[in-house]
Design an enzyme around this catalytic site. Structure first.
Site, PDB file in Angstrom:
ATOM      1  N   LYS A  81       0.834  -1.207   0.000  1.00  0.00           N
ATOM      2  CA  LYS A  81       0.000   0.000   0.000  1.00  0.00           C
ATOM      3  C   LYS A  81       0.867   1.255   0.000  1.00  0.00           C
ATOM      4  CE  LYS A  81      -1.811   1.772   4.032  1.00  0.00           C
ATOM      5  NZ  LYS A  81      -1.540   3.206   4.135  1.00  0.00           N
ATOM      6  N   ASN A  82       1.873   1.274   0.859  1.00  0.00           N
ATOM      7  CA  ASN A  82       2.659   2.501   1.017  1.00  0.00           C
ATOM      8  C   ASN A  82       3.602   2.751  -0.163  1.00  0.00           C
ATOM      9  OD1 ASN A  82       1.324   2.931   3.361  1.00  0.00           O
ATOM     10  ND2 ASN A  82       3.060   2.547   4.715  1.00  0.00           N
ATOM     11  N   ARG A 115      -0.232  14.421  12.819  1.00  0.00           N
ATOM     12  CA  ARG A 115       0.509  14.123  11.591  1.00  0.00           C
ATOM     13  C   ARG A 115       0.706  15.409  10.799  1.00  0.00           C
ATOM     14  NH1 ARG A 115      -1.386   8.394   9.223  1.00  0.00           N
ATOM     15  NH2 ARG A 115       0.684   8.485   8.312  1.00  0.00           N
ATOM     16  N   ARG A 141      -8.608  -0.517   4.450  1.00  0.00           N
ATOM     17  CA  ARG A 141      -7.776   0.530   3.839  1.00  0.00           C
ATOM     18  C   ARG A 141      -6.408  -0.022   3.464  1.00  0.00           C
ATOM     19  NH1 ARG A 141      -6.394   4.532   7.738  1.00  0.00           N
ATOM     20  NH2 ARG A 141      -4.886   4.894   6.104  1.00  0.00           N
ATOM     21  N   CYS A 168      -6.249  10.617  10.145  1.00  0.00           N
ATOM     22  CA  CYS A 168      -5.164  10.729  11.127  1.00  0.00           C
ATOM     23  C   CYS A 168      -5.592  10.265  12.518  1.00  0.00           C
ATOM     24  CB  CYS A 168      -4.632  12.146  11.182  1.00  0.00           C
ATOM     25  SG  CYS A 168      -5.840  13.357  11.673  1.00  0.00           S
ATOM     26  N   ASP A 192       4.215   0.709  12.039  1.00  0.00           N
ATOM     27  CA  ASP A 192       3.003   0.074  11.503  1.00  0.00           C
ATOM     28  C   ASP A 192       2.837  -1.368  11.984  1.00  0.00           C
ATOM     29  OD1 ASP A 192       2.338   2.375  10.211  1.00  0.00           O
ATOM     30  OD2 ASP A 192       2.906   1.708   8.209  1.00  0.00           O
TER      31      ASP A 192
END
Ligand code: UD1
Length: 419
Positions: A22-23, A123, A397, A118, A305
């Site tokens: 995802k990132n 953030r 997500r 967030c 994470d």
């Protein structure tokens, strides 16, 4: 909102292929905007995630056409003609901020609002904005919107903190800028290397990703490219932890062990023996020992994470463990939920102390954010009885069909509309 109903206590066994990261995919999708040519961009290994769909909606709004077949996506970006991202799309996810750099690079103008998503603490985006200013952007903030404009010119930027997002945004902005940009104290996460590799395939001249200094030589234009994104190291780590806590044996196919070193070392500290064979990692669950101290840090340190999923494992280790959260010091929304399911975790500032318990007991818990939700799914796998995890939109997500992936290993998880 939908939830997962989990029948706990089942041993997980088998092999699993991890979806694309995802990132990586989110900044890479944003990077596609830098291609003004009619040549298409083909991406392989794009996971079907809520955040990816949100990014594709934003790109469509800007004039990008995309077609997908399974996990392959083709993007045509030559018709993109808009530099304004409306608030309702921008608030869908934090990663929409990645559009600032590419929009400025392509159009010399960008208008975006402060991003959403967030739930894990403060953030800020000050490093993104000051870096862009160093490249020559004029930035004004008005009514919640950030308006940026300017012809960008290479500069040397030293980041006060190796922010992943700021590093990526500045690379994206610098690719089409005039001259050379040097980013010092850059983040070293593998997703930055993934972005660099993709941009270079499009014709950019970026080097140094993976080190603290990244150099970007501005080019006039970029073209199409075909690219396969890295496997998702956080999903990979989550599935390995599932094996560790259910006493099973799971093999990840197509994983990059070098992206997971800090987790693999931690498994060894907990008494496990991960086995690596090229791109596959096998982990067998055994009785777990506490880990005296885990500190989250920028890569190659332990990833924030994976902190919530790891906390589920530590909750089941024999002895007392401590977790110090240094990246997002308030990222502990999963703690009360884990305690509800039978864990014994206490918090003081950015430090959690975890007294291992023998059992967790199925109850209803709430996913407050993406990785907190993953921690609760893991807890449900190990718990006695039935666990219901609500608000799983957060989990979706970042994990593509986590319930089906875990069920393929022997879990019993049902996705239900509501209880
Ligand atoms: C990215 C990841 C996220 C991960 C995080 C840290 C994506 C899409 N998301 O988020 O999953 O948890 O890296 O590995 O890749 N900071 C500032 N000012 C800034 C930017 C950041 O102070 O302008 C601070 C943040 O508050 C935080 C720290 O820097 O304390 C790390 O944030 P950063 O690395 O930027 O994370 P993200 O890019 O948002």
């Amino acid at each position: 909102m939908a939830g997962y109903l989990i029948q706990g206590g089942r041993t997980l066994r088998g092999k699993i292929t991890v979806h694309g990261a995802k990132n990586s995919v989110l900044p890479i999708l944003a990077a596609s905007l830098l291609n003004r040519s009619p040549e298409p961009i083909r991406l392989e290994g794009v996971p079907d995630l809520y955040d990816v769909r949100a990014m594709l909606s934003i790109l469509a709004n800007l004039g990008v056409q995309s077609t997908s077949q399974g996990s392959d996506i083709v993007l045509r970006t030559d018709q993109a003609d808009c530099y304004h991202v409306p608030e309702f799309l921008m608030r869908e996810m934090r990663s929409s901020i990645f559009l600032l750099g590419p929009l400025l690079g392509r159009f010399g103008k960008a208008s975006v609002c402060y991003p959403g998503g967030c739930a894990i603490g403060k953030r800020p985006i000050d490093l993104h904005l000051s870096g862009l200013q160093a490249l020559g952007a004029i930035i004004e903030e008005k009514d919640g919107y950030i308006h940026a404009r300017g012809k960008l010119r290479g500069a040397t930027i030293t980041l006060a903190y190796p922010s992943v997002g700021a590093t990526e945004n500045l690379i994206l902005a610098a690719v089409l800028a005039r001259g050379v940009t040097i980013i010092q104290n850059a983040a070293r996460e593998p997703e930055i290397e993934d972005l660099q590799n993709f941009l270079n395939k499009m014709g950019a001249a970026v080097e140094g990703a993976g080190s603290h200094t990244i150099t970007i030589k501005g080019v006039h234009e970029l073209g199409g490219a075909s690219y396969k994104v890295y496997p998702d190291r956080i999903a990979a780590g989550t599935y390995l932890i599932a094996a560790a806590i259910t006493g099973g044996q799971v093999t990840l196919l197509d994983a990059y062990p070098e992206h997971l070193q800090s987790l693999l070392q931690l498994f060894v500290q907990a008494g496990l023996e991960p086995k690596i064979d090229g791109h596959s990692i096998t982990l067998e669950g055994k009785p777990l020992k506490a880990v005296p101290e885990v500190v989250t840090e920028p890569f190659p340190g332990f990833p924030t994470d994976l902190q919530p999923p790891l906390m589920t494992m530590l909750a089941l280790c024999h002895g007392v463990s401590r977790v110090v959260e240094k990246v997002f010091p308030e990222r502990f929304h999963h703690v009360p939920q884990l305690n509800k399911i039978g864990a014994r975790i206490s918090l003081r500032g950015n430090t959690a102390t975890i007294h291992g318990v023998r059992r967790l007991y199925g109850v209803t818990v709430r996913a407050t954010d993406l990785r907190a939700g993953a921690a609760l799914v893991l807890a449900g796998l190990a718990a006695r009885g039935e666990t219901y995890v609500s608000d799983i939109k957060h989990i979706e997500r970042g994990y593509e069909n986590i319930h089906l992936a875990l069920n393929s290993l022997g879990a019993r998880i049902e996705r239900v509309a509501s209880t």
